[in-house]
Design a protein around this motif. Structure first.
Motif, short mmCIF file in Angstrom:
data_model
loop_
_atom_site.label_atom_id
_atom_site.label_comp_id
_atom_site.label_asym_id
_atom_site.label_seq_id
_atom_site.Cartn_x
_atom_site.Cartn_y
_atom_site.Cartn_z
N GLY A 97 -2.88 1.40 -16.84
CA GLY A 97 -2.22 1.03 -18.09
C GLY A 97 -0.78 0.63 -17.86
N LEU A 98 -0.25 -0.10 -18.81
CA LEU A 98 1.15 -0.48 -18.75
C LEU A 98 2.01 0.70 -19.18
CD1 LEU A 98 0.99 -4.11 -20.16
CD2 LEU A 98 1.02 -3.36 -17.78
N ASP A 99 1.68 1.28 -20.33
CA ASP A 99 2.30 2.52 -20.76
C ASP A 99 1.29 3.62 -20.44
OD1 ASP A 99 4.37 1.02 -21.72
OD2 ASP A 99 3.87 1.28 -23.84
N ILE A 100 1.71 4.59 -19.66
CA ILE A 100 0.79 5.64 -19.22
C ILE A 100 1.14 6.94 -19.92
CG2 ILE A 100 0.04 7.02 -17.24
CD1 ILE A 100 0.39 4.55 -15.51
N GLY A 110 0.82 -1.21 0.00
CA GLY A 110 0.00 0.00 0.00
C GLY A 110 0.86 1.25 0.00
N LEU A 111 1.93 1.25 0.79
CA LEU A 111 2.82 2.39 0.82
C LEU A 111 3.54 2.57 -0.52
CD1 LEU A 111 4.53 2.17 4.33
CD2 LEU A 111 2.93 3.91 3.52
N ALA A 112 3.91 1.48 -1.13
CA ALA A 112 4.63 1.55 -2.40
C ALA A 112 3.76 2.11 -3.50
CB ALA A 112 5.13 0.16 -2.79
N ALA A 113 2.44 1.95 -3.37
CA ALA A 113 1.53 2.41 -4.40
C ALA A 113 1.00 3.82 -4.13
CB ALA A 113 0.38 1.43 -4.53
N LYS A 131 3.16 9.56 -12.17
CA LYS A 131 3.92 10.75 -11.77
C LYS A 131 4.93 11.12 -12.85
CE LYS A 131 7.59 11.02 -8.63
NZ LYS A 131 8.60 11.84 -9.09
N MET A 132 5.64 10.12 -13.36
CA MET A 132 6.63 10.38 -14.40
C MET A 132 5.98 10.89 -15.69
SD MET A 132 9.07 7.09 -13.72
CE MET A 132 10.39 7.54 -14.84
N ALA A 133 4.83 10.34 -16.04
CA ALA A 133 4.12 10.80 -17.24
C ALA A 133 3.66 12.24 -17.05
CB ALA A 133 2.94 9.87 -17.54
N ASN A 134 3.19 12.59 -15.85
CA ASN A 134 2.83 13.99 -15.55
C ASN A 134 4.03 14.90 -15.78
OD1 ASN A 134 0.23 13.32 -14.68
ND2 ASN A 134 0.74 13.42 -12.51
N GLU A 135 5.17 14.51 -15.22
CA GLU A 135 6.38 15.33 -15.32
C GLU A 135 6.82 15.50 -16.77
OE1 GLU A 135 8.09 13.99 -10.92
OE2 GLU A 135 8.78 12.95 -12.73
N LYS A 136 6.80 14.41 -17.52
CA LYS A 136 7.20 14.48 -18.93
C LYS A 136 6.23 15.34 -19.73
CE LYS A 136 9.64 10.04 -19.05
NZ LYS A 136 9.72 8.71 -19.69
N THR A 169 4.77 10.29 -21.81
CA THR A 169 4.48 8.87 -21.60
C THR A 169 5.56 8.24 -20.74
OG1 THR A 169 3.40 8.73 -23.75
CG2 THR A 169 4.11 6.65 -22.77
N ALA A 170 5.12 7.39 -19.82
CA ALA A 170 6.03 6.58 -19.00
C ALA A 170 5.66 5.12 -19.22
CB ALA A 170 5.93 6.96 -17.53
N THR A 171 6.68 4.28 -19.39
CA THR A 171 6.46 2.87 -19.68
C THR A 171 6.86 2.00 -18.49
OG1 THR A 171 8.67 2.55 -20.60
CG2 THR A 171 6.96 3.33 -22.12
N MET A 172 6.59 0.72 -18.63
CA MET A 172 6.98 -0.24 -17.59
C MET A 172 8.49 -0.22 -17.37
SD MET A 172 4.48 -2.01 -16.16
CE MET A 172 5.18 -3.58 -15.69
N SER A 173 9.26 0.07 -18.42
CA SER A 173 10.72 0.12 -18.24
C SER A 173 11.14 1.36 -17.45
CB SER A 173 11.43 0.08 -19.60
OG SER A 173 11.10 1.23 -20.36
N ASP A 174 10.27 2.38 -17.37
CA ASP A 174 10.56 3.56 -16.55
C ASP A 174 10.31 3.29 -15.07
OD1 ASP A 174 11.25 5.30 -18.70
OD2 ASP A 174 9.12 5.61 -19.12
N ALA A 175 9.23 2.57 -14.78
CA ALA A 175 8.87 2.25 -13.39
C ALA A 175 7.87 1.10 -13.37
CB ALA A 175 8.27 3.46 -12.69
N LEU A 176 8.05 0.18 -12.45
CA LEU A 176 7.13 -0.95 -12.34
C LEU A 176 5.81 -0.57 -11.69
CD1 LEU A 176 9.58 -3.84 -11.34
CD2 LEU A 176 8.50 -3.43 -13.56
N ILE A 177 5.86 0.34 -10.74
CA ILE A 177 4.67 0.73 -9.99
C ILE A 177 3.88 1.77 -10.78
CG2 ILE A 177 3.85 1.78 -7.84
CD1 ILE A 177 6.41 0.63 -6.53
#
Length: 179
Positions: free
Chosen positions: A112-115, A19-22, A156-161, A142-150
């Motif tokens: 999604g897997l790619d967000i 739960g904390l990780a998510a 968050k990464m897709a927002n930033e990009k 876009t952030a993909t599974m290779s960017d982060a598993l969670i």
């Protein structure tokens, strides 16, 4: 009996850790900042060169750790100011220039897997009180599974990009329209 309690305790601990990780975390302004980019750096004589004295941001939302990552006004403002500074727009050398950025929408998927996230920002720029630029800019990150598993981290990464690309598109349009 002890074994059952031990397993229940271990399962509860794992569920709590997952739960904390998510949990959603706020955007990082450094990851939204556009570094000095060839072709987007203002030079002496160009409009607003080292004359942006004020940056105003509205429309952002604070991140609720129990929900989804968002982009706050403060984080977006810092990223925009740092991006403008890297592009030689911040300063007091020319006619006072004000940049207003209103985050109109931050379109995020539910999963999604790619967000991919699309941001829409209305930028208005005034110089000595007169409007010199007013456009709605849309950009996708876009952030993909290779960017982060969670998934929460990918969002968050897709927002930033998306915000970084939005700032880049703004600078391209501003330079193109103002030269």
């Amino acid at each position: 009996m002890n074994t059952i309690h031990h397993r229940i305790g271990a399962a509860a601990l794992m569920a709590g850790l997952l739960g904390l990780a998510a949990c959603a975390t706020p955007s990082n302004p450094a990851m939204m900042t556009l570094p000095a980019t060839a072709g987007l750096i203002a030079t002496p004589g160009s409009t607003a060169y080292r004359s942006v004295t004020t940056v105003n941001v509205a429309g952002g939302q604070e991140t609720n750790p129990l929900w989804t990552a968002q982009v706050s006004d403060a984080d977006f403002k810092l990223a925009l100011e740092n991006s403008l500074g890297a592009a030689n727009y911040l300063g007091t050398e020319g006619r006072p220039t004000v940049v207003n950025a209103t985050l109109m929408a931050l379109r995020q998927p539910l999963a999604g897997l790619d967000i991919s996230v699309t941001s829409q920002v209305r930028y208005t720029v005034t110089q000595s009180g007169q409007p010199i630029f007013d456009e709605l800019v849309a950009a996708t990150g876009t952030a993909t599974m290779s960017d982060a598993l969670i998934a929460a981290e990918r969002l968050k990464m897709a927002n930033e990009k998306s915000i970084q690309e939005n700032i880049r598109q703004f600078l391209i349009r501003f330079r193109t329209n103002r030269q």
